[in-house]
Design an enzyme around this catalytic site. Structure first.
Site, PDB file in Angstrom:
ATOM      1  N   LYS A 205       0.860  -1.198   0.000  1.00 57.35           N
ATOM      2  CA  LYS A 205       0.000   0.000   0.000  1.00 57.35           C
ATOM      3  C   LYS A 205       0.889   1.238   0.000  1.00 57.35           C
ATOM      4  CE  LYS A 205      -1.799   2.736   2.925  1.00 57.35           C
ATOM      5  NZ  LYS A 205      -1.577   3.965   2.136  1.00 57.35           N
ATOM      6  N   SER A 259       5.963   7.198   9.979  1.00 56.12           N
ATOM      7  CA  SER A 259       6.174   7.950  11.220  1.00 56.12           C
ATOM      8  C   SER A 259       6.200   7.031  12.441  1.00 56.12           C
ATOM      9  CB  SER A 259       5.060   8.978  11.377  1.00 56.12           C
ATOM     10  OG  SER A 259       3.822   8.308  11.467  1.00 56.12           O
ATOM     11  N   THR A 260       6.851   7.501  13.480  1.00 55.89           N
ATOM     12  CA  THR A 260       6.895   6.741  14.735  1.00 55.89           C
ATOM     13  C   THR A 260       5.483   6.598  15.312  1.00 55.89           C
ATOM     14  OG1 THR A 260       9.163   7.394  15.180  1.00 55.89           O
ATOM     15  CG2 THR A 260       7.833   6.779  17.094  1.00 55.89           C
ATOM     16  N   GLU A 261       4.678   7.658  15.145  1.00 57.59           N
ATOM     17  CA  GLU A 261       3.302   7.631  15.650  1.00 57.59           C
ATOM     18  C   GLU A 261       2.513   6.456  15.055  1.00 57.59           C
ATOM     19  OE1 GLU A 261       1.522  11.268  14.437  1.00 57.59           O
ATOM     20  OE2 GLU A 261      -0.394  10.799  15.400  1.00 57.59           O
ATOM     21  N   GLU A 280      10.559   0.988  10.098  1.00 61.67           N
ATOM     22  CA  GLU A 280      11.562   2.028   9.787  1.00 61.67           C
ATOM     23  C   GLU A 280      10.879   3.355  10.038  1.00 61.67           C
ATOM     24  OE1 GLU A 280      14.618   1.476   9.062  1.00 61.67           O
ATOM     25  OE2 GLU A 280      14.596  -0.637   8.544  1.00 61.67           O
ATOM     26  N   CYS A 314      13.994  10.837   6.484  1.00 55.17           N
ATOM     27  CA  CYS A 314      13.941  10.303   7.855  1.00 55.17           C
ATOM     28  C   CYS A 314      15.233  10.595   8.615  1.00 55.17           C
ATOM     29  CB  CYS A 314      13.680   8.812   7.813  1.00 55.17           C
ATOM     30  SG  CYS A 314      14.760   7.950   6.677  1.00 55.17           S
TER      31      CYS A 314
HETATM   32  P1  NAD Z   1       2.885   8.079   7.976  1.00 54.41           P
HETATM   33  O1  NAD Z   1       3.282   7.258   9.147  1.00 54.41           O
HETATM   34  O2  NAD Z   1       1.827   9.107   8.169  1.00 54.41           O
HETATM   35  O3  NAD Z   1       2.359   7.159   6.770  1.00 54.41           O
HETATM   36  C1  NAD Z   1       3.155   6.115   6.255  1.00 54.41           C
HETATM   37  C2  NAD Z   1       2.242   5.082   5.617  1.00 54.41           C
HETATM   38  O4  NAD Z   1       1.426   4.496   6.637  1.00 54.41           O
HETATM   39  C3  NAD Z   1       1.275   5.636   4.575  1.00 54.41           C
HETATM   40  O5  NAD Z   1       1.158   4.724   3.510  1.00 54.41           O
HETATM   41  C4  NAD Z   1      -0.039   5.733   5.331  1.00 54.41           C
HETATM   42  O6  NAD Z   1      -1.176   5.658   4.516  1.00 54.41           O
HETATM   43  C5  NAD Z   1       0.062   4.518   6.243  1.00 54.41           C
HETATM   44  N1  NAD Z   1      -0.766   4.579   7.462  1.00 54.41           N
HETATM   45  C6  NAD Z   1      -1.133   5.674   8.162  1.00 54.41           C
HETATM   46  N2  NAD Z   1      -1.881   5.309   9.218  1.00 54.41           N
HETATM   47  C7  NAD Z   1      -1.992   3.965   9.198  1.00 54.41           C
HETATM   48  C8  NAD Z   1      -2.616   2.995  10.038  1.00 54.41           C
HETATM   49  N3  NAD Z   1      -3.303   3.354  11.107  1.00 54.41           N
HETATM   50  N4  NAD Z   1      -2.497   1.685   9.722  1.00 54.41           N
HETATM   51  C9  NAD Z   1      -1.777   1.308   8.626  1.00 54.41           C
HETATM   52  N5  NAD Z   1      -1.164   2.178   7.797  1.00 54.41           N
HETATM   53  C10 NAD Z   1      -1.256   3.483   8.085  1.00 54.41           C
HETATM   54  O7  NAD Z   1       4.238   8.697   7.428  1.00 54.41           O
HETATM   55  P2  NAD Z   1       4.442   9.718   6.236  1.00 54.41           P
HETATM   56  O8  NAD Z   1       3.978  11.057   6.697  1.00 54.41           O
HETATM   57  O9  NAD Z   1       3.903   9.149   4.982  1.00 54.41           O
HETATM   58  O10 NAD Z   1       6.050   9.696   6.085  1.00 54.41           O
HETATM   59  C11 NAD Z   1       6.880  10.438   6.864  1.00 54.41           C
HETATM   60  C12 NAD Z   1       7.463   9.615   8.003  1.00 54.41           C
HETATM   61  O11 NAD Z   1       8.149   8.466   7.502  1.00 54.41           O
HETATM   62  C13 NAD Z   1       8.506  10.390   8.790  1.00 54.41           C
HETATM   63  O12 NAD Z   1       8.301  10.191  10.162  1.00 54.41           O
HETATM   64  C14 NAD Z   1       9.826   9.770   8.336  1.00 54.41           C
HETATM   65  O13 NAD Z   1      10.868   9.923   9.258  1.00 54.41           O
HETATM   66  C15 NAD Z   1       9.428   8.349   8.125  1.00 54.41           C
HETATM   67  N6  NAD Z   1      10.392   7.656   7.236  1.00 54.41           N
HETATM   68  C16 NAD Z   1      11.275   6.764   7.780  1.00 54.41           C
HETATM   69  C17 NAD Z   1      12.225   6.125   6.978  1.00 54.41           C
HETATM   70  C18 NAD Z   1      13.239   5.160   7.565  1.00 54.41           C
HETATM   71  O14 NAD Z   1      13.909   4.467   6.790  1.00 54.41           O
HETATM   72  N7  NAD Z   1      13.390   5.079   8.882  1.00 54.41           N
HETATM   73  C19 NAD Z   1      12.250   6.394   5.593  1.00 54.41           C
HETATM   74  C20 NAD Z   1      11.335   7.295   5.079  1.00 54.41           C
HETATM   75  C21 NAD Z   1      10.400   7.920   5.907  1.00 54.41           C
END
Ligand code: NAD
Length: 508
Positions: A205, A259-261, A280, A314
Site C-alpha cells: 500500500k 512515522s513513529t506515531e 523504519e 527520515c
Molecule cells: P505516515 O506514518 O503518516 O504514513 C506512512 C504510511 O502508513 C502511509 O502509507 C499511510 O497511509 C500509512 N498509514 C497511516 N496510518 C496507518 C494505520 N493506522 N495503519 C496502517 N497504515 C497506516 O508517514 P508519512 O507522513 O507518509 O512519512 C513520513 C514519516 O516516515 C517520517 O516520520 C519519516 O521519518 C518516516 N520515514 C522513515 C524512513 C526510515 O527508513 N526510517 C524512511 C522514510 C520515511
C-alpha cells in the site's frame, strides 16, 4: 516579507509525452495480475504540490479490496508455480524488473518529481538509479544465496544415536508493505524485492499522497513476468486500507516505513496475532561539528543534511550541534547556503529546492516555524510566507535552541534546522543522545580519537563521519530507540523476510 517564486502556472507542460500519457490514464489497483477500481468506485485526488492543482486520481480502496489482494497473495504463495520456483529464476525476474525500471527511468523520475515535488535530477539519481535499480539488482543476488547452517548437538538424549541437525531459511509468507511519500518508488522497491528474493508474496500500500510511480511499477512487474498474485498494489488511506491490511489474518509479516506515531499503532495491531513486523520510523538526527573539522566540507555537508529533499528525509540532519569556536562560522555558512536556494517546481531545471508534498505537510512545517518563534528560538533565516500556490516553505534556521523546545524534540520533516552549541565531547554526546529517536548521526572532525569515541557513544543506527545521508544497498539500515525495529538493506534484510527452521534427523 513574502518570497515570490518563478514558476509556470501549470507544471504539466514540463512533463515529456510518455509520463504525461501515463498520468492521464485511469489508475487502478493491481490485484492478482489485473487492474481494478476500488470496490465502491471511490477515488482520492492526486495533487501537484508545486501548484496545488488536481492532476489525477487513484482508488480510495476499502477493506474489501484489501481482502481481495491478500487472498490473491495467499493463493500465489501456496501455488507451486511460485512456491517451487528455483531461486535462479526468482533472481532473473528481479534482474529483469531492475532492467525495466532502468529502461523507463526517465518516465519514472518525471512522475516522481511531479507527484512528490522533489527535484528531477535527484529523482533520477536517488529515487530511480540508486534507490530502485541498484537496490533491486543487489537484492536479486540474495535469491540464490539463502542458506542455513549445520551444527552439532550435545544433550545426553543425543548420545545413543546419530543425528544430522541443521537450519533452513523459509519465506515468511504474505508480506504487507506500507510505505511513506518521501521516496515513493524506492520505498516500494525496498519492500517488494526482498519479499520476492526470499519467495514471499506481497500486498503493497503506497502513501495516499504519492501512489503514481507505484502504479507504473505494477505494469513493469507484470511485464517482467512475475506470476499473477505474487505482487499486488492497492492504493488508499492509512486509516482504512492500511489498517485493514495490518489487521488481515492472512498477512504474516508487516514491513512498514513511516512515522513513529503510526509505527506504534502498527506494532500494537501486529502484536494481536504475533505478525512479524519491521518498522523504519522517524528521526531527529544530529549533525555534530567539532572545531577541528574541515569547515568548508562541514558547512556544505550540514546544509545538504537538512535541505536535501526539502528536509523530508527520515535521517535529515535536523539538529546542528557545533563546538563553540566553530559555531558562528558554521551557522553563518549554512545560513548563506539557505538564503541562495531557489524555490520552484521539482520539474523546473532552475529549481534548487521544491515544494513540500502536501497541504497537511505545509501546515505542519509552518506550524513548527511559528512555534519556534514562540518558544524563543532565534530565527537566523527563512520563515517567510511564499507568494505562490503550491506548498513552498523557505529553508529556515533557528539558532540558540535548547532541549526543552518542541522544535528540538519533535520530528518536523521539513527544511527547518535547529542549532545549538557544545564545549567538549561529553556535552556533544549528551546533546546528540538527548532524543527519543536514534536513526542516524553525522560527526565532522579530523581527529581520529574523537571519531572513534563518537562512533561508540552516539546511540543511532547509522553514524556517518565527514558525510551525511549516504546509504548503500549493502549497508544495514534502521533505527535505535523509537526510530524503529529491524534492519533493511544489507544481508540483514533477508532475516526480515524469512523464518529460521531447525531440523533434527535421527539416522542411526
Ligand atoms: P505516515 O506514518 O503518516 O504514513 C506512512 C504510511 O502508513 C502511509 O502509507 C499511510 O497511509 C500509512 N498509514 C497511516 N496510518 C496507518 C494505520 N493506522 N495503519 C496502517 N497504515 C497506516 O508517514 P508519512 O507522513 O507518509 O512519512 C513520513 C514519516 O516516515 C517520517 O516520520 C519519516 O521519518 C518516516 N520515514 C522513515 C524512513 C526510515 O527508513 N526510517 C524512511 C522514510 C520515511
Amino acid at each position: 516579507m513574502p518570497v515570490s517564486i518563478q514558476a509556470p502556472a501549470s507544471t504539466l507542460e514540463l512533463l515529456d509525452a510518455t509520463p504525461r500519457q501515463f498520468l492521464d490514464q485511469e489508475h487502478r489497483n493491481f490485484i492478482d495480475g489485473e487492474w481494478m477500481n476500488a470496490s465502491n468506485g471511490a477515488t482520492i485526488d492526486v495533487i501537484d504540490p508545486a501548484t496545488a492543482h488536481v492532476i489525477s486520481a487513484i482508488p480510495d480502496s476499502t477493506a474489501e479490496d484489501i481482502d481481495h489482494a491478500v487472498q490473491a497473495a495467499r493463493r500465489a504463495f501456496e501455488n507451486p508455480e511460485w512456491r517451487d520456483m528455483i531461486p535462479a529464476r526468482r533472481e532473473k525476474l528481479l534482474l529483469d524488473l531492475a532492467d525495466l525500471i532502468e529502461k523507463n527511468g526517465e518516465e519514472l523520475a518525471q512522475l516522481e518529481s511531479l507527484d512528490n515535488g522533489k527535484m528531477l535530477h535527484f529523482a533520477r539519481a536517488i529515487d530511480v538509479k540508486a534507490g530502485s535499480v541498484a537496490f533491486a539488482r543487489y537484492v536479486a543476488g540474495w535469491a540464490t544465496k539463502l542458506e542455513g547452517s549445520t551444527f552439532q548437538v550435545s544433550m545426553p538424549e543425543f548420545q545413543q544415536n546419530k543425528f544430522q541437525t541443521y537450519t533452513r531459511r523459509e519465506p515468511v509468507g504474505v508480506v504487507a508493505g506500507i510505505v511513506p511519500w518521501n521516496f515513493p518508488l524506492a520505498m516500494a522497491v525496498w519492500k517488494i524485492t526482498p519479499a520476492l528474493a526470499t519467495g514471499c508474496t506481497v500486498v503493497l500500500k503506497p502513501a495516499e499522497e504519492t501512489s503514481i510511480t507505484a502504479m507504473r511499477l505494477a505494469q513493469l512487474i507484470k511485464e517482467a513476468g512475475v506470476p499473477d498474485g505474487v505482487v499486488n498494489i492497492v492504493t488508499g488511506r492509512g486509516e482504512t486500507a492500511g489498517d485493514a491490511l495490518v489487521k488481515h489474518s492472512l498477512v504474516d509479516k508487516i514491513a512498514f516505513t513511516g512515522s513513529t506515531e503510526v509505527g506504534k499503532i502498527i506494532g500494537k495491531n501486529a502484536a494481536e496475532d504475533i505478525k512479524r513486523v519491521s518498522l523504519e520510523l522517524g528521526g531527529k538526527s544530529p549533525t555534530i561539528v567539532f572545531d577541528d573539522a574541515n569547515m568548508e566540507e562541514a558547512i556544505l555537508g550540514a546544509a545538504n543534511a537538512i535541505f536535501f529533499n526539502q528536509g523530508q528525509v527520515c535521517c535529515a540532519g535536523s539538529r546542528l550541534i557545533v563546538q563553540r569556536k566553530a559555531y558562528e562560522q558554521i551557522v553563518e555558512g549554512v545560513a548563506n547556503i539557505a538564503k541562495t536556494l531557489r524555490l520552484g517546481p521539482g520539474l523546473a531545471e532552475t529549481t534548487q529546492m521544491g515544494p513540500l508534498v502536501s497541504q497537511a505537510q505545509f501546515d505542519r512545517v509552518s506550524g513548527y516555524i511559528s512555534l519556534g518563534r514562540e518558544e524563543g528560538a532565534e530565527l537566523i533565516t527563512g520563515g517567510s510566507t511564499i507568494d505562490h500556490s503550491g506548498y513552498y516553505v523557505e529553508p529556515t534556521i533557528f539558532a540558540n535552541t535548547h532541549h526543552d523546545m518542541q522544535i528540538v524534540k519533535e520530528e518536523i520533516f521539513g527544511p527547518v534546522l535547529c542549532c545549538s552549541m557544545f564545549d567538549d565531547i561529553d556535552e556533544a554526546v549528551a546533546i546528540a543522545n538527548d532524543t527519543t529517536f536514534g536513526l542516524a548521526a553525522s560527526v565532522w572532525t579530523e581527529n581520529v580519537r574523537t571519531t572513534h569515541q563518537m562512533i561508540e557513544r552516539v546511540t543511532a543506527g547509522t553514524v556517518w563521519v565527514n558525510c551525511h545521508n549516504l546509504l548503500d544497498p549493502n549497508m544495514p539500515w534502521g533505527g535505535f530507540k523509537q526510530s524503529g525495529y529491524g534492519r533493511e538493506l544489507g544481508k540483514t534484510v533477508i532475516d526480515l523476510y524469512t523464518e529460521l527452521k531447525s531440523v533434527c534427523i535421527k539416522y542411526k
